[in-house]
Design a protein around this motif. Structure first.
Motif, PDB file in Angstrom:
ATOM      1  N   HIS A 269      42.429  34.122  75.551  1.00  0.00           N
ATOM      2  CA  HIS A 269      43.337  32.747  75.844  1.00  0.00           C
ATOM      3  C   HIS A 269      44.218  31.830  75.116  1.00  0.00           C
ATOM      4  O   HIS A 269      45.526  32.043  75.615  1.00  0.00           O
ATOM      5  CB  HIS A 269      43.564  32.282  77.110  1.00  0.00           C
ATOM      6  N   GLN A 270      43.724  31.382  74.391  1.00  0.00           N
ATOM      7  CA  GLN A 270      44.606  31.058  73.250  1.00  0.00           C
ATOM      8  C   GLN A 270      45.871  31.818  72.303  1.00  0.00           C
ATOM      9  O   GLN A 270      46.941  31.087  72.449  1.00  0.00           O
ATOM     10  CB  GLN A 270      43.512  30.041  72.115  1.00  0.00           C
ATOM     11  N   THR A 271      45.170  32.555  71.766  1.00  0.00           N
ATOM     12  CA  THR A 271      46.212  34.349  71.608  1.00  0.00           C
ATOM     13  C   THR A 271      47.555  34.075  72.563  1.00  0.00           C
ATOM     14  O   THR A 271      48.810  34.198  71.919  1.00  0.00           O
ATOM     15  CB  THR A 271      45.644  35.254  71.541  1.00  0.00           C
ATOM     16  N   ALA A 272      46.975  34.296  73.577  1.00  0.00           N
ATOM     17  CA  ALA A 272      48.198  34.508  74.719  1.00  0.00           C
ATOM     18  C   ALA A 272      49.306  33.509  75.266  1.00  0.00           C
ATOM     19  O   ALA A 272      50.796  32.795  74.746  1.00  0.00           O
ATOM     20  CB  ALA A 272      47.129  34.197  76.509  1.00  0.00           C
TER      21      ALA A 272
ATOM     22  N   ARG B 197      54.477  30.410  73.410  1.00  0.00           N
ATOM     23  CA  ARG B 197      55.336  29.267  72.961  1.00  0.00           C
ATOM     24  C   ARG B 197      55.979  29.863  72.230  1.00  0.00           C
ATOM     25  O   ARG B 197      57.082  29.779  71.862  1.00  0.00           O
ATOM     26  CB  ARG B 197      54.467  28.528  72.796  1.00  0.00           C
ATOM     27  N   VAL B 198      55.745  30.893  70.787  1.00  0.00           N
ATOM     28  CA  VAL B 198      57.053  32.140  70.208  1.00  0.00           C
ATOM     29  C   VAL B 198      57.944  32.239  70.674  1.00  0.00           C
ATOM     30  O   VAL B 198      58.755  32.343  70.570  1.00  0.00           O
ATOM     31  CB  VAL B 198      56.167  32.178  69.055  1.00  0.00           C
ATOM     32  N   ILE B 199      57.237  33.559  71.909  1.00  0.00           N
ATOM     33  CA  ILE B 199      59.051  33.906  72.219  1.00  0.00           C
ATOM     34  C   ILE B 199      59.407  32.569  72.618  1.00  0.00           C
ATOM     35  O   ILE B 199      61.270  32.972  73.040  1.00  0.00           O
ATOM     36  CB  ILE B 199      57.868  34.297  73.513  1.00  0.00           C
ATOM     37  N   ALA B 200      59.313  31.664  73.627  1.00  0.00           N
ATOM     38  CA  ALA B 200      60.301  30.391  74.741  1.00  0.00           C
ATOM     39  C   ALA B 200      61.038  30.067  73.175  1.00  0.00           C
ATOM     40  O   ALA B 200      62.229  30.022  73.726  1.00  0.00           O
ATOM     41  CB  ALA B 200      59.423  29.605  74.706  1.00  0.00           C
TER      42      ALA B 200
ATOM     43  N   TYR C  34      61.928  31.764  70.246  1.00  0.00           N
ATOM     44  CA  TYR C  34      63.019  32.815  69.655  1.00  0.00           C
ATOM     45  C   TYR C  34      64.139  33.068  70.674  1.00  0.00           C
ATOM     46  O   TYR C  34      64.629  32.646  70.786  1.00  0.00           O
ATOM     47  CB  TYR C  34      61.958  33.971  69.165  1.00  0.00           C
ATOM     48  N   TYR C  35      63.543  33.307  71.674  1.00  0.00           N
ATOM     49  CA  TYR C  35      64.535  33.398  72.824  1.00  0.00           C
ATOM     50  C   TYR C  35      64.874  32.648  73.701  1.00  0.00           C
ATOM     51  O   TYR C  35      65.677  32.556  73.985  1.00  0.00           O
ATOM     52  CB  TYR C  35      64.266  34.829  73.996  1.00  0.00           C
ATOM     53  N   GLY C  36      64.679  31.223  73.630  1.00  0.00           N
ATOM     54  CA  GLY C  36      65.416  30.164  74.939  1.00  0.00           C
ATOM     55  C   GLY C  36      64.711  29.775  75.883  1.00  0.00           C
ATOM     56  O   GLY C  36      64.616  29.111  76.855  1.00  0.00           O
ATOM     57  N   LYS C  37      63.765  30.723  76.612  1.00  0.00           N
ATOM     58  CA  LYS C  37      62.527  31.253  76.832  1.00  0.00           C
ATOM     59  C   LYS C  37      61.208  31.698  77.204  1.00  0.00           C
ATOM     60  O   LYS C  37      61.912  32.667  76.387  1.00  0.00           O
ATOM     61  CB  LYS C  37      63.833  31.172  78.753  1.00  0.00           C
ATOM     62  N   GLY C  38      60.569  31.582  78.327  1.00  0.00           N
ATOM     63  CA  GLY C  38      59.044  32.443  77.940  1.00  0.00           C
ATOM     64  C   GLY C  38      59.268  33.558  78.828  1.00  0.00           C
ATOM     65  O   GLY C  38      60.477  33.802  79.275  1.00  0.00           O
ATOM     66  N   PRO C  39      58.129  34.342  79.032  1.00  0.00           N
ATOM     67  CA  PRO C  39      58.084  35.682  79.324  1.00  0.00           C
ATOM     68  C   PRO C  39      58.359  35.163  80.642  1.00  0.00           C
ATOM     69  O   PRO C  39      57.828  34.392  81.446  1.00  0.00           O
ATOM     70  CB  PRO C  39      56.923  36.052  78.872  1.00  0.00           C
ATOM     71  N   THR C  40      58.948  36.403  81.252  1.00  0.00           N
ATOM     72  CA  THR C  40      59.021  36.370  82.832  1.00  0.00           C
ATOM     73  C   THR C  40      57.914  37.050  83.666  1.00  0.00           C
ATOM     74  O   THR C  40      57.643  36.543  84.250  1.00  0.00           O
ATOM     75  CB  THR C  40      60.270  36.976  83.472  1.00  0.00           C
ATOM     76  N   TYR C  41      56.659  38.232  82.799  1.00  0.00           N
ATOM     77  CA  TYR C  41      56.123  38.520  82.787  1.00  0.00           C
ATOM     78  C   TYR C  41      54.828  38.919  81.668  1.00  0.00           C
ATOM     79  O   TYR C  41      55.240  38.540  80.110  1.00  0.00           O
ATOM     80  CB  TYR C  41      55.643  39.799  83.243  1.00  0.00           C
ATOM     81  N   SER C  42      53.757  38.684  82.366  1.00  0.00           N
ATOM     82  CA  SER C  42      52.560  38.754  81.270  1.00  0.00           C
ATOM     83  C   SER C  42      51.754  39.843  81.557  1.00  0.00           C
ATOM     84  O   SER C  42      51.079  39.813  82.306  1.00  0.00           O
ATOM     85  CB  SER C  42      51.960  37.144  80.916  1.00  0.00           C
TER      86      SER C  42
END
Length: 67
Positions: free
Chosen positions: A16-19, A24-27, A29-37
């Motif tokens: 869970h903590q890895t996810a 957070r890293v994706i957000a 870098y890209y300015g927003k979090g992932p849409t799907y997981s």
């Protein structure tokens, strides 16, 4: 003699903590979090996928032959 562990029930937290950290890293870098997981796993990974989906929800999980 019963088996003792120093951190009972904490193994699920690593997945869970890895996810959470990756999102957070994706957000950042890209300015927003992932849409799907998604979480895909088979055997022990399938068990981890099912546990993650059951405890935390919010993600698609494909559990192939959880063992």
């Amino acid at each position: 003699m019963p088996r003792r562990t120093s951190t009972p029930g904490w193994s699920h937290l690593s997945i869970h903590q890895t996810a959470v950290s990756a999102k957070r890293v994706i957000a950042a870098y890209y300015g927003k979090g992932p849409t799907y997981s998604y979480f895909h796993g088979g055997s022990a990974g399938g068990r981890q996928a099912m546990t993650e989906a059951k405890r935390y929800g919010g993600a698609g999980a494909a559990a192939l032959g959880p063992g």
